[in-house]
Design a protein around this motif. Structure first.
Motif, PDB file in Angstrom:
ATOM      1  N   HIS A 186       0.807  -1.218   0.000  1.00 19.34           N
ATOM      2  CA  HIS A 186       0.000   0.000   0.000  1.00 19.34           C
ATOM      3  C   HIS A 186       0.848   1.279   0.000  1.00 19.34           C
ATOM      4  N   ALA A 187       1.563   1.521   1.090  1.00 23.11           N
ATOM      5  CA  ALA A 187       2.226   2.821   1.253  1.00 23.11           C
ATOM      6  C   ALA A 187       3.318   3.069   0.216  1.00 23.11           C
ATOM      7  N   ILE A 188       4.255   2.135   0.079  1.00 21.20           N
ATOM      8  CA  ILE A 188       5.373   2.340  -0.845  1.00 21.20           C
ATOM      9  C   ILE A 188       4.910   2.412  -2.301  1.00 21.20           C
ATOM     10  N   PRO A 189       4.036   1.500  -2.791  1.00 21.14           N
ATOM     11  CA  PRO A 189       3.553   1.634  -4.173  1.00 21.14           C
ATOM     12  C   PRO A 189       2.841   2.958  -4.443  1.00 21.14           C
ATOM     13  N   THR A 190       2.025   3.421  -3.481  1.00 18.83           N
ATOM     14  CA  THR A 190       1.325   4.690  -3.674  1.00 18.83           C
ATOM     15  C   THR A 190       2.304   5.853  -3.698  1.00 18.83           C
ATOM     16  N   LEU A 191       3.321   5.803  -2.828  1.00 17.38           N
ATOM     17  CA  LEU A 191       4.354   6.835  -2.830  1.00 17.38           C
ATOM     18  C   LEU A 191       5.080   6.870  -4.169  1.00 17.38           C
ATOM     19  N   LEU A 192       5.402   5.702  -4.716  1.00 21.48           N
ATOM     20  CA  LEU A 192       6.076   5.627  -6.012  1.00 21.48           C
ATOM     21  C   LEU A 192       5.188   6.171  -7.129  1.00 21.48           C
ATOM     22  N   LYS A 193       3.870   5.935  -7.026  1.00 20.37           N
ATOM     23  CA  LYS A 193       2.935   6.459  -8.023  1.00 20.37           C
ATOM     24  C   LYS A 193       2.931   7.977  -8.010  1.00 20.37           C
ATOM     25  N   THR A 194       2.970   8.568  -6.823  1.00 20.40           N
ATOM     26  CA  THR A 194       2.972  10.029  -6.730  1.00 20.40           C
ATOM     27  C   THR A 194       4.291  10.630  -7.232  1.00 20.40           C
ATOM     28  N   LEU A 195       5.349   9.824  -7.226  1.00 17.54           N
ATOM     29  CA  LEU A 195       6.648  10.275  -7.748  1.00 17.54           C
ATOM     30  C   LEU A 195       6.714  10.145  -9.266  1.00 17.54           C
ATOM     31  N   GLY A 196       5.655   9.576  -9.859  1.00 16.18           N
ATOM     32  CA  GLY A 196       5.577   9.518 -11.316  1.00 16.18           C
ATOM     33  C   GLY A 196       6.090   8.252 -11.952  1.00 16.18           C
ATOM     34  N   LEU A 197       6.374   7.204 -11.161  1.00 16.70           N
ATOM     35  CA  LEU A 197       6.854   5.952 -11.738  1.00 16.70           C
ATOM     36  C   LEU A 197       5.710   5.214 -12.411  1.00 16.70           C
ATOM     37  N   PRO A 198       5.965   4.497 -13.509  1.00 21.02           N
ATOM     38  CA  PRO A 198       4.906   3.780 -14.225  1.00 21.02           C
ATOM     39  C   PRO A 198       4.414   2.575 -13.438  1.00 21.02           C
ATOM     40  N   LEU A 199       3.152   2.177 -13.688  1.00 18.87           N
ATOM     41  CA  LEU A 199       2.557   1.043 -12.982  1.00 18.87           C
ATOM     42  C   LEU A 199       3.327  -0.248 -13.220  1.00 18.87           C
ATOM     43  N   GLU A 200       3.862  -0.406 -14.427  1.00 12.40           N
ATOM     44  CA  GLU A 200       4.607  -1.630 -14.747  1.00 12.40           C
ATOM     45  C   GLU A 200       5.821  -1.789 -13.838  1.00 12.40           C
ATOM     46  N   LEU A 201       6.450  -0.686 -13.467  1.00 12.88           N
ATOM     47  CA  LEU A 201       7.613  -0.730 -12.576  1.00 12.88           C
ATOM     48  C   LEU A 201       7.175  -0.872 -11.121  1.00 12.88           C
ATOM     49  N   ILE A 202       6.117  -0.156 -10.762  1.00  9.61           N
ATOM     50  CA  ILE A 202       5.612  -0.224  -9.388  1.00  9.61           C
ATOM     51  C   ILE A 202       5.144  -1.640  -9.041  1.00  9.61           C
ATOM     52  N   SER A 203       4.594  -2.327 -10.020  1.00 14.89           N
ATOM     53  CA  SER A 203       4.060  -3.671  -9.766  1.00 14.89           C
ATOM     54  C   SER A 203       5.130  -4.641  -9.297  1.00 14.89           C
ATOM     55  N   MET A 204       6.392  -4.367  -9.598  1.00 12.71           N
ATOM     56  CA  MET A 204       7.482  -5.247  -9.179  1.00 12.71           C
ATOM     57  C   MET A 204       7.717  -5.189  -7.675  1.00 12.71           C
ATOM     58  N   VAL A 205       7.346  -4.064  -7.031  1.00 12.64           N
ATOM     59  CA  VAL A 205       7.556  -3.923  -5.591  1.00 12.64           C
ATOM     60  C   VAL A 205       6.754  -4.976  -4.822  1.00 12.64           C
ATOM     61  N   SER A 206       5.559  -5.276  -5.318  1.00 12.96           N
ATOM     62  CA  SER A 206       4.708  -6.258  -4.639  1.00 12.96           C
ATOM     63  C   SER A 206       5.349  -7.639  -4.572  1.00 12.96           C
ATOM     64  N   LEU A 207       6.267  -7.915  -5.496  1.00 11.28           N
ATOM     65  CA  LEU A 207       6.940  -9.214  -5.492  1.00 11.28           C
ATOM     66  C   LEU A 207       7.831  -9.394  -4.262  1.00 11.28           C
ATOM     67  N   ALA A 208       8.133  -8.292  -3.560  1.00 14.29           N
ATOM     68  CA  ALA A 208       8.905  -8.405  -2.317  1.00 14.29           C
ATOM     69  C   ALA A 208       8.138  -9.198  -1.269  1.00 14.29           C
ATOM     70  N   GLY A 209       6.811  -9.245  -1.427  1.00 16.56           N
ATOM     71  CA  GLY A 209       5.996  -9.993  -0.475  1.00 16.56           C
ATOM     72  C   GLY A 209       5.838 -11.452  -0.823  1.00 16.56           C
ATOM     73  N   ILE A 210       6.580 -11.949  -1.805  1.00 18.98           N
ATOM     74  CA  ILE A 210       6.433 -13.332  -2.264  1.00 18.98           C
ATOM     75  C   ILE A 210       6.737 -14.346  -1.166  1.00 18.98           C
ATOM     76  N   PHE A 211       7.558 -13.947  -0.186  1.00 25.89           N
ATOM     77  CA  PHE A 211       7.933 -14.892   0.875  1.00 25.89           C
ATOM     78  C   PHE A 211       6.757 -15.235   1.785  1.00 25.89           C
ATOM     79  N   TRP A 212       5.744 -14.349   1.830  1.00 23.43           N
ATOM     80  CA  TRP A 212       4.524 -14.708   2.553  1.00 23.43           C
ATOM     81  C   TRP A 212       3.832 -15.878   1.866  1.00 23.43           C
ATOM     82  N   ALA A 213       4.053 -15.992   0.574  1.00 25.06           N
ATOM     83  CA  ALA A 213       3.390 -17.030  -0.214  1.00 25.06           C
ATOM     84  C   ALA A 213       4.096 -18.378  -0.139  1.00 25.06           C
ATOM     85  N   ILE A 214       5.409 -18.366   0.044  1.00 27.91           N
ATOM     86  CA  ILE A 214       6.164 -19.623   0.029  1.00 27.91           C
ATOM     87  C   ILE A 214       6.655 -20.019   1.422  1.00 27.91           C
ATOM     88  N   LYS A 215       6.067 -19.419   2.438  1.00 33.20           N
ATOM     89  CA  LYS A 215       6.514 -19.696   3.804  1.00 33.20           C
ATOM     90  C   LYS A 215       6.334 -21.154   4.198  1.00 33.20           C
TER      91      LYS A 215
END
Length: 419
Positions: free
Chosen positions: A43-72
């Motif tokens: 939520h917070a970091i992706p929205t902050l990146l959006k306000t800084l003008g980064l494209p959605l395609e690049l912002i979407s990669m940040v969510s992959l940092a949470g992949i470890f919740w999926a493979i725990k």
């Protein structure tokens, strides 16, 4: 065979310690902390990146940092099989993981957010996901070990609500704090809160679980040998996807509609997450009266309707703050029902086995994996197609879940099952 009848529960699981206030406090603190890295990452970091003008395609990669919740679930058996007797089976993992999370948040506060530091930020968020998901394995095991089956609805309402409050603090409220006190101060405050929440855990004496011995070894293979495990896994993993896709895209829709970060934070926080919190506790009582199936069906219908309204907002068929707030409330309440019904069912299912933490990790890990993949895919799809197309993907998944609950014999056991 796993069943909700008492005669099919092993003797070691018939006797459960009574719920006590100390255990509830510990569970509240732990689940609350686990919501912090989730709120930052999704939520917070992706929205902050959006306000800084980064494209959605690049912002979407940040969510992959949470992949470890999926493979725990991959390291859940190790967590369940190894601990220090002098510290406690679950506390042996909870304490060091939470300390590492506080330290990582402190380091993250020192990094200036920009496109150039995006990889470093993503790496640090990945570290918080690793330690947070490991702590979550131990916390779920703690809740399953010491909660009576009649209290599981409340325990899982506390679980979901605690995570929501942590997400609120590190997500929407952090967005507001970024504008008021700055990014660095906000992250340092989150680190202090994470450390402070550990204090009651340190001084709490973890009870011993009588059925656990040196020969009790958890493994991933045992999960698949459990009857109904696979069909239950599929449904629990898919049921939350529509709501997650809506949550992932709604903040971007509002940014494109010229809402400020503070306004987006208030809508996401109060409209979605606070209402979801209320829905969780309503659902915990709803489960006792109507069972898991009716509770899940009710939640799915609300989320489906809310998804249709978000499509109308994205296409400018609905306008005005009132329509956005009303839609967010419907989705949030429905998501509370979906989350508590799936979490409670999977915890009760796992509680009747000899490796509850591992089995819960498998359920929640697979569920999270689907949420990460589909929220990332929906964000990318919205960037190349439209918000409506991406939201439509979530609507289709929710419809399939409704059909499965109503028509497929694999889920007939959900009809009468309840705590």
């Amino acid at each position: 065979m796993v069943s909700f009848n008492n005669h099919n529960i092993s003797k070691s699981h018939k006797i459960k310690p009574k719920r006590n206030n100390a255990l509830i406090l510990i569970i509240c603190c732990l689940y609350f902390v686990q919501g912090i890295p989730i709120g930052l990452t999704f939520h917070a970091i992706p929205t902050l990146l959006k306000t800084l003008g980064l494209p959605l395609e690049l912002i979407s990669m940040v969510s992959l940092a949470g992949i470890f919740w999926a493979i725990k679930f991959l390291w859940a058996p190790f967590v369940e099989n190894h601990w220090l007797k002098s510290v406690g089976r679950r506390k042996s993992w909870i304490i060091p993981m939470q300390l590492m999370m506080a330290a990582t948040l402190t380091v993250l506060a020192m990094v200036k957010i920009s496109e150039q530091t995006l990889m470093l930020v993503t790496l640090l968020l990945a570290v918080t996901s690793i330690v947070g998901s490991t702590q979550d394995i131990a916390t779920d095991g703690l809740a399953a070990d010491h909660s009576d089956k009649s209290d599981l609805g409340l325990v899982n309402a506390i679980q979901v609500s605690g995570i929501i409050i942590g997400m609120l603090l590190a997500g929407p409220f952090a967005m507001i704090a970024f504008e008021q006190v700055g990014y660095r101060v906000t992250l340092l405050l989150l680190a202090v809160i994470t450390f402070t929440a550990l204090i009651p855990v340190v001084f709490w004496q973890e009870p011993k679980v009588q059925h656990v011995t040196e020969k009790t070894k958890a493994s991933l293979i045992k999960f698949f040998k459990t009857p109904r495990a696979l069909s239950t896994l599929i449904l629990c993993s898919c049921a939350t996807l529509c709501g997650v896709i809506i949550m992932a895209l709604s903040k971007f829709i509002l940014v494109d509609l010229s809402w400020s970060m503070s306004q987006v934070g208030m809508l996401t926080g109060i409209g979605h997450l606070v209402v979801m919190l209320v829905g969780c506790f309503v659902a915990s009582h709803f489960i006792k009266r109507h069972g898991y199936r009716v509770t899940l069906l009710t939640g799915l219908k609300m989320v489906l309707f809310g998804g249709c309204l978000w499509i109308a907002i994205a296409e400018n068929w609905l306008a005005g703050a009132w329509s956005v707030w009303g839609t967010a409330i419907i989705v949030g309440f429905g998501m509370g029902f979906v989350a508590v019904s799936t979490y409670t069912y999977s915890m009760r299912f796992s509680q009747q086995t000899m490796q509850p933490a591992t089995n819960i990790a498998f359920f929640q890990g697979t569920q999270t994996f689907g949420e990460i993949i589909f929220s990332t895919a929906a964000t990318s799809l919205a960037g190349v197609a439209s918000y409506s197309v991406a939201l439509g993907m979530g609507e289709l998944i929710a419809l399939l879940c409704l059909f499965a609950l109503l028509k497929l014999r694999h889920y007939s056991h959900w009809h009468d099952a309840y705590c």
